[in-house]
Design a protein around this motif. Sequence first.
Motif, mmCIF file in Angstrom:
data_model
loop_
_atom_site.group_PDB
_atom_site.id
_atom_site.type_symbol
_atom_site.label_atom_id
_atom_site.label_comp_id
_atom_site.label_asym_id
_atom_site.label_seq_id
_atom_site.Cartn_x
_atom_site.Cartn_y
_atom_site.Cartn_z
ATOM 1 N N LYS A 106 0.862 -1.182 0.000
ATOM 2 C CA LYS A 106 0.000 0.000 0.000
ATOM 3 C C LYS A 106 0.892 1.222 0.000
ATOM 4 O O LYS A 106 1.832 1.281 0.780
ATOM 5 N N SER A 163 -2.559 11.137 -5.910
ATOM 6 C CA SER A 163 -3.367 9.955 -6.236
ATOM 7 C C SER A 163 -2.585 8.698 -5.869
ATOM 8 O O SER A 163 -1.386 8.751 -5.604
ATOM 9 N N GLY A 165 -1.476 6.111 -7.544
ATOM 10 C CA GLY A 165 -0.326 5.777 -8.369
ATOM 11 C C GLY A 165 0.818 6.750 -8.140
ATOM 12 O O GLY A 165 1.988 6.348 -8.068
ATOM 13 N N CYS A 189 1.962 -2.827 -7.053
ATOM 14 C CA CYS A 189 0.888 -2.326 -7.916
ATOM 15 C C CYS A 189 -0.481 -2.848 -7.507
ATOM 16 O O CYS A 189 -1.475 -2.586 -8.189
ATOM 17 N N SER A 190 -0.548 -3.574 -6.405
ATOM 18 C CA SER A 190 -1.830 -4.237 -6.121
ATOM 19 C C SER A 190 -2.905 -3.228 -5.742
ATOM 20 O O SER A 190 -4.083 -3.530 -5.822
ATOM 21 N N LEU A 192 -3.171 -0.278 -7.247
ATOM 22 C CA LEU A 192 -3.189 0.740 -8.307
ATOM 23 C C LEU A 192 -4.070 0.325 -9.480
ATOM 24 O O LEU A 192 -4.279 -0.856 -9.728
ATOM 25 N N ASP A 193 -4.538 1.322 -10.209
ATOM 26 C CA ASP A 193 -5.333 1.021 -11.398
ATOM 27 C C ASP A 193 -4.387 0.681 -12.564
ATOM 28 O O ASP A 193 -3.174 0.853 -12.460
ATOM 29 N N PRO A 194 -4.916 0.167 -13.672
ATOM 30 C CA PRO A 194 -4.037 -0.322 -14.747
ATOM 31 C C PRO A 194 -3.095 0.748 -15.304
ATOM 32 O O PRO A 194 -1.949 0.432 -15.640
ATOM 33 N N ILE A 195 -3.542 1.998 -15.366
ATOM 34 C CA ILE A 195 -2.668 3.029 -15.935
ATOM 35 C C ILE A 195 -1.497 3.303 -15.005
ATOM 36 O O ILE A 195 -0.333 3.313 -15.415
ATOM 37 N N ALA A 196 -1.818 3.446 -13.721
ATOM 38 C CA ALA A 196 -0.755 3.669 -12.743
ATOM 39 C C ALA A 196 0.172 2.471 -12.704
ATOM 40 O O ALA A 196 1.392 2.603 -12.571
ATOM 41 N N THR A 197 -0.412 1.268 -12.824
ATOM 42 C CA THR A 197 0.402 0.062 -12.838
ATOM 43 C C THR A 197 1.399 0.100 -13.988
ATOM 44 O O THR A 197 2.581 -0.200 -13.811
ATOM 45 N N SER A 219 0.322 -10.922 -9.909
ATOM 46 C CA SER A 219 -0.092 -10.965 -11.296
ATOM 47 C C SER A 219 0.999 -11.615 -12.142
ATOM 48 O O SER A 219 2.126 -11.130 -12.206
#
Lengths: 265, 454
Positions: A106, A163, A165, A189-190, A192-197, A219
């Motif tokens: 986190k 934010s 990310g 990245c767990s 975070l959203d896909p863009i931030a990831t 992942s």
Amino acid sequence: MNDMTLLERGVQTDDIKISARNVEVFYGDTHAIKNVNVEIQDKTVTAFIGPSGCGKSTFLRCINRMNDTIDICRVKGDILLDGEDIYDPKVDPVQLRAKVGMVFQKPNPFPKSIYDNVAYGPKIHGLARNKAELDEIVERALRRGAIWDEVKDRLHSPGTGLSGGQQQRLCIARAVATEPEVLLMDEPCSALDPIATAQVEELIDELRQDYSVVIVTHSMQQAARVSQKTAFFHLGTLVEYGATDRIFTSPEDPRTESYITGRIG
Amino acid sequence: MSDATSGGAVPAAGSRRHGSILQLDARTKKRNAKEARFRAYGLGAIIIGLVFLVTLLTAIVSNGVGAFQQTFIEVPVYLDPQKLDKTGNRDAAEMAKVSTFGYTPLIQQGLLDLVDREGIDAPFEKAGDMKALISASAAAKVRDYVLANPDALGETRGFELLASSRVDGYLKGRVTQESVERDRNISAEHLQLADALREIGAIRKGFNSEFIFGADASESRAEQAGIGVAILGSFFMMLVVLAFSLPIGVAASIYLEEFAPKNRLTDLIEVNISNLAAVPSIVFGILGLAVFIEFAHLPQSAPLVGGLVLTLMTLPTIIISTRASLKAVPPSIRDAALGIGASKMQSVFHHVLPLAAPGILTGTIIGLAQALGETAPLLLIGMVGYIATNYPDGISSGFLDPNSAMPAQIYEWAKRADPAYYERAWGGIIILLVFLLTMNIIAIILRRRFERRW
């Protein structure tokens, strides 16, 4: 084949940075890690994958002795960093953690300004002689964290106002500000959203130029995307360890195959 | 997935589901009734609580507000040099030999002369008859004035003197002409005279700053008693409590929470701290008596000892609240600091403690407020004495001279026979509550101001 892939990416990775021998970890009576042997290379991204509770995070936390903060945790075996045993009684874990930085699952920026978040590590380690040097270190770290452009105009606003990310990249910047040699990332990245990831993954790939990066991830796609080496953990044992391409294309162990094809985990 | 559910063999449930949502079914009605009943209970409980609170506050204010008003008599006193300065050379040392007994007749004569001059019809001929109207403290006030201004000798000066507590009570409605029938200190005629004097403006009620700033007075001079010195005693005690309990409490909590290994011993300490918070305060009082006074030979009745005893009492409160606020700091902050190579101590002092500070401060203030209102332990170390002295001079005497404390003073007044003291006890409670309220408001402000989010 392993060497081939890495050479393609243009990074020299022959040196062994971390070498674990017969590592066993106990939480009270629970045997969390069973006889793990692994050699982690310098300037490489190594991914630890495996189902929940398999011990990958526990093992990661052994590498910078964060497990010392858990009273009931005991570690046996040797973990060598550049050939030196990090569990040697002479080793001060605080000094070790300055060399082996960590990014957590986190995003956990301090409730202080962005600047202070990054400057804290260099300050306590005495890396800067004056304000100008500190400013420079902070800027360099934020650039390495790929967040400089977004925050350069508000360095003194609170880090907690970013934010998710951005916070995580700030945490990465904070970790690299102390000039570590190894960067441990526990599922960065767990949350975070896909863009931030995607941004963080890109960043990880860049960090490989200078650091040995060890990343724990749930992942498998992420492991495949960012890592050169992958270790598969299952029920506290290291089942298989090798070049990422090979693990995902032709795993040797049937358990690895079951996991990456989605039958266990 | 099982056959039982997929087969749809539960017609009862099915039929209920297909009922109209515009119509409440029996179950929902029952559930709603239950909720409505619970709300009513809750509302009832709050109303009962509010009623008690309002009753309490009304009682305190209506009973105590009188203490802030006092009756004064304006008396022109002829400062007779024959009596006050027998040698006639205005020597301060010589004049000081005349005690208050030398002044009393002059004041009484002054009042009697006033009555005659104004043509008030009163059955009094002797100056001594005026005794019942004037506070016994008046002579001291006149004497202090004369010693400070020797030039005034031989002149007639007007003094605003305290009326006796009976007259004060008469003006406030506590004493009536009927109720003094069997009172040997005052008669109904005196009260009639008081009415007459009031009409000509010689007796009036005014704000009583002496009640807030003055010292306690003897049993027969209720009109003179004030809580000021006791406030100072409480203040010095609170300084001691703050100076000891905050550092000890915070250090103990930080050690227990962040550094101490979790084992049998620390468990035992933890349980004992929780138990100490529930120990009756009088136990701490007798402990303080045994340790601080009988063993360490610290002075009795001193705010230092009172403060030490209250420190013992406050420590568990502070430790418990500090630990709670340390626990409330998310562990991710500690991890973050440790993860970039901060030592345990750096992570605690740079990150955890600042985040826990509002909680610690609030806990400390609540603990202090609790200590401020504590009476029982003070009884045992003698901080409940009759302290009619003036203010302690200097810091060290503030800590070491015998003193009282606000709640002890209130207790002391409530015990006394004169009903005038009853009013003062309530008045003292108003002052105590004002202090407690102020401290609580400070706690709330601190919490609001320093509260941070993460």
